[in-house]
Design an enzyme around this catalytic site. Structure first.
Site, PDB file in Angstrom:
ATOM      1  CE  LYS A 112       0.851   1.387   4.487  1.00  0.00           C
ATOM      2  NZ  LYS A 112       1.425   2.512   4.786  1.00  0.00           N
ATOM      3  N   GLY A 125       4.407  -6.429   6.471  1.00  0.00           N
ATOM      4  CA  GLY A 125       4.128  -7.453   7.782  1.00  0.00           C
ATOM      5  C   GLY A 125       2.761  -7.455   7.580  1.00  0.00           C
ATOM      6  CG  ASP A 159      -0.888  -0.084   8.167  1.00  0.00           C
ATOM      7  OD1 ASP A 159      -2.058   0.948   8.337  1.00  0.00           O
ATOM      8  OD2 ASP A 159       0.209   0.145   7.973  1.00  0.00           O
TER       9      ASP A 159
END
Length: 297
Positions: A10, A103, A137
């Site tokens: 992203k 991650g 996230d």
């Protein structure tokens, strides 16, 4: 039997950060755009939980139960009353510790892969709930496309996007710790009032229209001063991208990856070549977005 899930990176086209909350988190207005750099997570039935990783900077990825992919498997197994007996293999292509949610992508990928392997039948809402428990996230890594994240970033409103946006990403010589960047944000903000984070109406309109020039005029990242304070050399990379013709240059998320918006794919390749020649970064990649979130392949 195994299941492989592909998950995108992203870029934050807006990251508005509020003051620290009593729980230590910050309220955000976080506009995510998923871009075409991917990790793949393959889950295979095994005698116990094991994590392996291959790809660029794979040696920096933890292989114990602190890894978000392992935590995702454990949380889903606990919720459905089973053992997390799987081998999780992560094929890395998203920069490690680069502010592009690598991650988090691995956590979302492992969750979706384990769900498919075990046939849990978990609803999308259940999966998003587990994602939010894993990290701010992670829900967006599952959803993909474009979305506004509020709260600490985990509450998503999907956004309309009217076209593709072309990006160049420059990877730095070392990583940056997201908690350290937020601590520096707090330090730099001492003694002044931090406004409530609000999504930019002009930026949301630019996304909806697919207008790269309008988007370039409205992108922002409140964490950029903190990232530059901790890693001043990033300013040289940002300047090199601007000199090469990028519509806008910014630190991606908490950094240290820097992102450059280009008018089209051809311009992106030109900017990438100039950045490679500049000597200000370790590696350069191009990618377009939006792209779908975690997908079984």
């Amino acid at each position: 039997m195994s299941v492989t899930v592909r998950v995108p990176a992203k870029v934050n086209v807006q990251l508005a950060v509020g003051a620290a909350r009593p729980d230590g988190y910050h309220d955000l207005a976080n506009v995510f755009l998923a871009v075409g750099l991917y990790d793949e997570v393959t889950v295979t039935a095994a005698d116990g939980l094991r994590v392996t990783c291959a790809g660029p900077d794979a040696e920096q990825v933890p292989l114990d139960r602190t890894n978000l992919a392992a935590r995702a498997a454990l949380l889903l197994a606990e919720r459905y009353g089973r053992d997390a007996d799987v081998h999780l293999h992560i094929a890395k292509d998203i920069p490690v510790a680069g502010g592009m949610a690598g991650g988090s992508a691995d956590g979302a990928g492992a969750l979706l892969a384990c769900d498919a392997l075990w046939g849990t039948g978990a609803s999308r809402e259940e999966l998003l709930d587990i994602c939010a428990e894993l990290g701010s996230d992670v829900p967006f890594s599952l959803v993909g496309g474009a979305a506004l994240g509020t709260g600490r970033g985990e509450r998503l409103t999907e956004l309309e996007v009217g076209g593709a946006f072309h990006w160049v990403f420059a990877m730095a010589s070392r990583g940056l710790s997201t908690p350290a960047v937020f601590r520096e944000f707090d330090r730099l903000g001492e003694g002044r009032e931090i406004p409530e984070p609000v999504a930019s109406r002009e930026l949301l309109d630019a996304l909806a229209k697919g207008d790269a020039d309008a988007l370039a005029a409205t992108v922002s990242n409140d964490l950029q001063p903190a990232a530059l304070s901790l890693f001043p050399e990033l300013a040289d990379t940002l300047a090199a991208g601007r000199a090469a013709g990028a519509s806008v240059s910014l630190v991606s998320g908490s950094g240290p990856t820097t992102a450059f918006l280009a008018r089209d794919a051809e311009a992106a390749e030109g900017i990438a070549g100039a950045l490679r020649a500049s000597g200000t970064c370790r590696m350069v990649r191009t990618a377009a977005g939006p792209v779908p979130g975690a997908t079984v392949v």
